[in-house]
Design a protein around this motif. Structure first.
Motif, PDB file in Angstrom:
ATOM      1  N   GLY A   1     -38.690  87.184  25.517  1.00  0.00           N
ATOM      2  CA  GLY A   1     -39.005  88.136  26.452  1.00  0.00           C
ATOM      3  C   GLY A   1     -39.432  87.439  27.675  1.00  0.00           C
ATOM      4  O   GLY A   1     -39.602  86.252  27.894  1.00  0.00           O
ATOM      5  N   SER A   2     -39.674  88.292  28.751  1.00  0.00           N
ATOM      6  CA  SER A   2     -40.206  87.599  30.085  1.00  0.00           C
ATOM      7  C   SER A   2     -41.284  88.542  30.575  1.00  0.00           C
ATOM      8  O   SER A   2     -41.247  89.888  30.441  1.00  0.00           O
ATOM      9  N   VAL A   3     -42.376  88.012  31.223  1.00  0.00           N
ATOM     10  CA  VAL A   3     -43.255  88.743  32.006  1.00  0.00           C
ATOM     11  C   VAL A   3     -43.563  87.962  33.431  1.00  0.00           C
ATOM     12  O   VAL A   3     -43.941  86.722  33.236  1.00  0.00           O
ATOM     13  N   GLY A   4     -43.763  88.554  34.439  1.00  0.00           N
ATOM     14  CA  GLY A   4     -43.996  87.898  35.618  1.00  0.00           C
ATOM     15  C   GLY A   4     -44.698  88.931  36.608  1.00  0.00           C
ATOM     16  O   GLY A   4     -44.692  90.116  36.658  1.00  0.00           O
ATOM     17  N   TYR A   5     -45.471  88.199  37.532  1.00  0.00           N
ATOM     18  CA  TYR A   5     -46.666  88.800  38.427  1.00  0.00           C
ATOM     19  C   TYR A   5     -46.277  88.358  39.723  1.00  0.00           C
ATOM     20  O   TYR A   5     -45.822  87.171  40.023  1.00  0.00           O
ATOM     21  N   CYS A   6     -46.114  89.457  40.744  1.00  0.00           N
ATOM     22  CA  CYS A   6     -45.909  89.036  42.128  1.00  0.00           C
ATOM     23  C   CYS A   6     -44.444  88.629  42.262  1.00  0.00           C
ATOM     24  O   CYS A   6     -43.607  89.360  41.919  1.00  0.00           O
ATOM     25  N   LEU A   7     -44.603  87.455  42.843  1.00  0.00           N
ATOM     26  CA  LEU A   7     -43.325  86.711  42.986  1.00  0.00           C
ATOM     27  C   LEU A   7     -42.471  86.599  41.668  1.00  0.00           C
ATOM     28  O   LEU A   7     -41.472  86.933  41.280  1.00  0.00           O
ATOM     29  N   GLY A   8     -43.381  86.431  40.580  1.00  0.00           N
ATOM     30  CA  GLY A   8     -42.929  86.259  39.208  1.00  0.00           C
ATOM     31  C   GLY A   8     -42.376  87.765  38.715  1.00  0.00           C
ATOM     32  O   GLY A   8     -41.485  87.946  38.005  1.00  0.00           O
ATOM     33  N   GLY A   9     -43.089  88.886  39.231  1.00  0.00           N
ATOM     34  CA  GLY A   9     -42.418  90.269  38.890  1.00  0.00           C
ATOM     35  C   GLY A   9     -41.216  90.412  39.638  1.00  0.00           C
ATOM     36  O   GLY A   9     -40.105  90.797  38.671  1.00  0.00           O
ATOM     37  N   LYS A  10     -40.814  89.803  40.725  1.00  0.00           N
ATOM     38  CA  LYS A  10     -39.209  89.791  41.083  1.00  0.00           C
ATOM     39  C   LYS A  10     -38.485  89.041  40.404  1.00  0.00           C
ATOM     40  O   LYS A  10     -37.365  89.427  40.032  1.00  0.00           O
ATOM     41  N   LEU A  11     -39.084  87.790  39.944  1.00  0.00           N
ATOM     42  CA  LEU A  11     -38.222  86.911  39.034  1.00  0.00           C
ATOM     43  C   LEU A  11     -37.996  87.713  37.768  1.00  0.00           C
ATOM     44  O   LEU A  11     -36.896  87.421  36.989  1.00  0.00           O
ATOM     45  N   ALA A  12     -38.890  88.447  36.865  1.00  0.00           N
ATOM     46  CA  ALA A  12     -38.677  88.992  35.882  1.00  0.00           C
ATOM     47  C   ALA A  12     -37.646  90.182  35.741  1.00  0.00           C
ATOM     48  O   ALA A  12     -36.991  90.189  35.086  1.00  0.00           O
ATOM     49  N   PHE A  13     -37.792  90.889  37.122  1.00  0.00           N
ATOM     50  CA  PHE A  13     -36.475  91.643  37.367  1.00  0.00           C
ATOM     51  C   PHE A  13     -35.191  91.082  37.155  1.00  0.00           C
ATOM     52  O   PHE A  13     -34.325  91.469  36.615  1.00  0.00           O
ATOM     53  N   LEU A  14     -35.316  89.992  37.724  1.00  0.00           N
ATOM     54  CA  LEU A  14     -34.104  89.147  37.913  1.00  0.00           C
ATOM     55  C   LEU A  14     -33.644  88.558  36.528  1.00  0.00           C
ATOM     56  O   LEU A  14     -32.370  88.381  36.143  1.00  0.00           O
ATOM     57  N   THR A  15     -34.623  88.270  35.746  1.00  0.00           N
ATOM     58  CA  THR A  15     -34.398  87.920  34.357  1.00  0.00           C
ATOM     59  C   THR A  15     -33.469  88.984  33.516  1.00  0.00           C
ATOM     60  O   THR A  15     -32.615  88.839  32.713  1.00  0.00           O
ATOM     61  N   ALA A  16     -33.937  90.248  33.683  1.00  0.00           N
ATOM     62  CA  ALA A  16     -33.099  91.431  33.335  1.00  0.00           C
ATOM     63  C   ALA A  16     -31.962  91.383  33.655  1.00  0.00           C
ATOM     64  O   ALA A  16     -30.896  91.850  33.067  1.00  0.00           O
ATOM     65  N   THR A  17     -31.458  91.224  34.872  1.00  0.00           N
ATOM     66  CA  THR A  17     -30.150  90.934  35.463  1.00  0.00           C
ATOM     67  C   THR A  17     -29.358  90.016  35.077  1.00  0.00           C
ATOM     68  O   THR A  17     -27.764  90.092  35.263  1.00  0.00           O
ATOM     69  N   ARG A  18     -29.890  88.783  35.237  1.00  0.00           N
ATOM     70  CA  ARG A  18     -29.077  87.635  35.288  1.00  0.00           C
ATOM     71  C   ARG A  18     -29.263  86.765  33.994  1.00  0.00           C
ATOM     72  O   ARG A  18     -28.429  85.694  33.985  1.00  0.00           O
ATOM     73  N   THR A  19     -30.140  86.763  32.964  1.00  0.00           N
ATOM     74  CA  THR A  19     -30.374  85.953  32.126  1.00  0.00           C
ATOM     75  C   THR A  19     -30.266  86.760  30.588  1.00  0.00           C
ATOM     76  O   THR A  19     -29.816  87.927  30.980  1.00  0.00           O
ATOM     77  N   ASP A  20     -30.420  85.929  29.661  1.00  0.00           N
ATOM     78  CA  ASP A  20     -30.309  86.805  28.413  1.00  0.00           C
ATOM     79  C   ASP A  20     -31.524  86.874  27.606  1.00  0.00           C
ATOM     80  O   ASP A  20     -31.454  86.763  26.355  1.00  0.00           O
ATOM     81  N   VAL A  21     -32.618  87.225  28.380  1.00  0.00           N
ATOM     82  CA  VAL A  21     -33.752  87.564  27.831  1.00  0.00           C
ATOM     83  C   VAL A  21     -33.489  88.908  27.006  1.00  0.00           C
ATOM     84  O   VAL A  21     -32.885  89.783  27.481  1.00  0.00           O
ATOM     85  N   ASP A  22     -34.401  89.088  26.182  1.00  0.00           N
ATOM     86  CA  ASP A  22     -34.255  90.348  25.152  1.00  0.00           C
ATOM     87  C   ASP A  22     -34.971  91.327  25.722  1.00  0.00           C
ATOM     88  O   ASP A  22     -34.799  92.540  25.204  1.00  0.00           O
ATOM     89  N   ALA A  23     -36.202  91.258  26.787  1.00  0.00           N
ATOM     90  CA  ALA A  23     -36.974  92.367  26.996  1.00  0.00           C
ATOM     91  C   ALA A  23     -37.683  91.648  28.515  1.00  0.00           C
ATOM     92  O   ALA A  23     -37.947  90.378  28.250  1.00  0.00           O
ATOM     93  N   ALA A  24     -37.883  92.422  29.497  1.00  0.00           N
ATOM     94  CA  ALA A  24     -38.650  91.867  30.700  1.00  0.00           C
ATOM     95  C   ALA A  24     -39.579  92.986  31.251  1.00  0.00           C
ATOM     96  O   ALA A  24     -39.373  94.100  31.240  1.00  0.00           O
ATOM     97  N   VAL A  25     -40.759  92.301  31.708  1.00  0.00           N
ATOM     98  CA  VAL A  25     -41.761  93.095  32.180  1.00  0.00           C
ATOM     99  C   VAL A  25     -41.823  92.227  33.507  1.00  0.00           C
ATOM    100  O   VAL A  25     -42.464  91.475  33.857  1.00  0.00           O
ATOM    101  N   ALA A  26     -42.096  93.480  34.563  1.00  0.00           N
ATOM    102  CA  ALA A  26     -42.393  93.171  36.033  1.00  0.00           C
ATOM    103  C   ALA A  26     -43.607  93.768  36.474  1.00  0.00           C
ATOM    104  O   ALA A  26     -43.672  95.006  36.370  1.00  0.00           O
ATOM    105  N   TYR A  27     -44.636  92.855  36.731  1.00  0.00           N
ATOM    106  CA  TYR A  27     -45.841  93.659  37.420  1.00  0.00           C
ATOM    107  C   TYR A  27     -45.905  93.421  38.972  1.00  0.00           C
ATOM    108  O   TYR A  27     -45.668  92.288  39.559  1.00  0.00           O
TER     109      TYR A  27
END
Length: 232
Positions: free
Chosen positions: A117-143
């Motif tokens: 999975g992935s979890v990101g904060y601020c800039l990382g929150g933007k990147l976490a959203f993009l992990t859901a659209t562009r990578t093969d993570v199984d679950a993502a969380v964006a703060y």
């Protein structure tokens, strides 16, 4: 549980990541995606806490292409100025590629059960959203992800669950941006959005000016519940 460093190799070079291992011999992994302050004490603490909760947690140094080893705080104007310089110089597309490289590495780790999975904060929150659209993570969380209103068109590519935490008084995400995010994503079957009324950006950053213990605990518990449901 112990902190260690791993090296991740890419066609463009290599970078480091902070890793915290859980007590279990095999566990799901979570990629922790940094704020604009680098892999600092706050990010390492989050990584450690996820390991304590049973996850193989890894926090990659995503600013390595600009300057490796950035580790600053939100405590001084000079550090804030440097953080925004890094934010403005950061290549988001390359950052997502580096996250995928991190996912690939940790998925093959002997301590990973194959789920990531992935979890990101601020800039990382933007990147976490993009992990859901562009990578093969199984679950993502964006703060409190920034700039997401311009990326909602990518939601059509989401095939795995995404959890989003939004602060209604976020100084970096205007009300109209929040409205655009809700309008585009509320009805997506794989996306869950929680609003934190009255909270400002980084309300879950321990020690931050906008930290709110109650809503930080609520968001963090929702995150753990989400990972338990989707990563096992």
């Amino acid at each position: 549980m112990s902190g260690e460093r791993l090296t991740i190799k890419t066609p463009d070079g290599e970078f480091s990541a902070y890793v915290a291992r859980p007590a279990a011999a095999k566990a799901p992994a979570v990629v922790v995606i940094q704020e604009i302050f680098g892999v600092n004490a706050v990010m390492r603490e989050i990584t450690d806490e996820l390991a304590a909760a049973g996850y193989l947690a890894i926090c990659p140094d995503l600013f390595w292409r600009i300057e490796p080893g950035i580790d600053i705080t939100d405590r001084s104007k000079e550090e804030w100025d440097r953080a925004f310089e890094l934010f403005n110089a950061f290549d988001v597309d390359k950052g997502v590629e580096d996250i995928q490289a991190t996912v690939d590495l940790i998925r093959k780790d002997p301590g990973c059960n194959g789920k990531v999975g992935s979890v990101g904060y601020c800039l990382g929150g933007k990147l976490a959203f993009l992990t859901a659209t562009r990578t093969d993570v199984d679950a993502a969380v964006a703060y409190y992800g920034v700039g997401l209103d311009s990326l909602t068109g990518e939601a059509q590519k989401i095939t795995r669950p995404l959890l989003m935490h939004i602060a209604t008084e976020d100084g970096f995400v205007p009300k109209e941006a929040q409205a655009a995010i809700h309008a585009a994503l509320d009805n997506h079957p794989l996306i869950t959005i929680h609003d934190y009324v009255g909270r400002d950006h980084a309300f879950a950053r321990t020690g931050g000016d906008h930290y709110d213990a109650g809503d930080a605990a609520l968001a963090n518990q929702r995150t753990l519940d989400f990972f338990k449901a989707n990563l096992g």
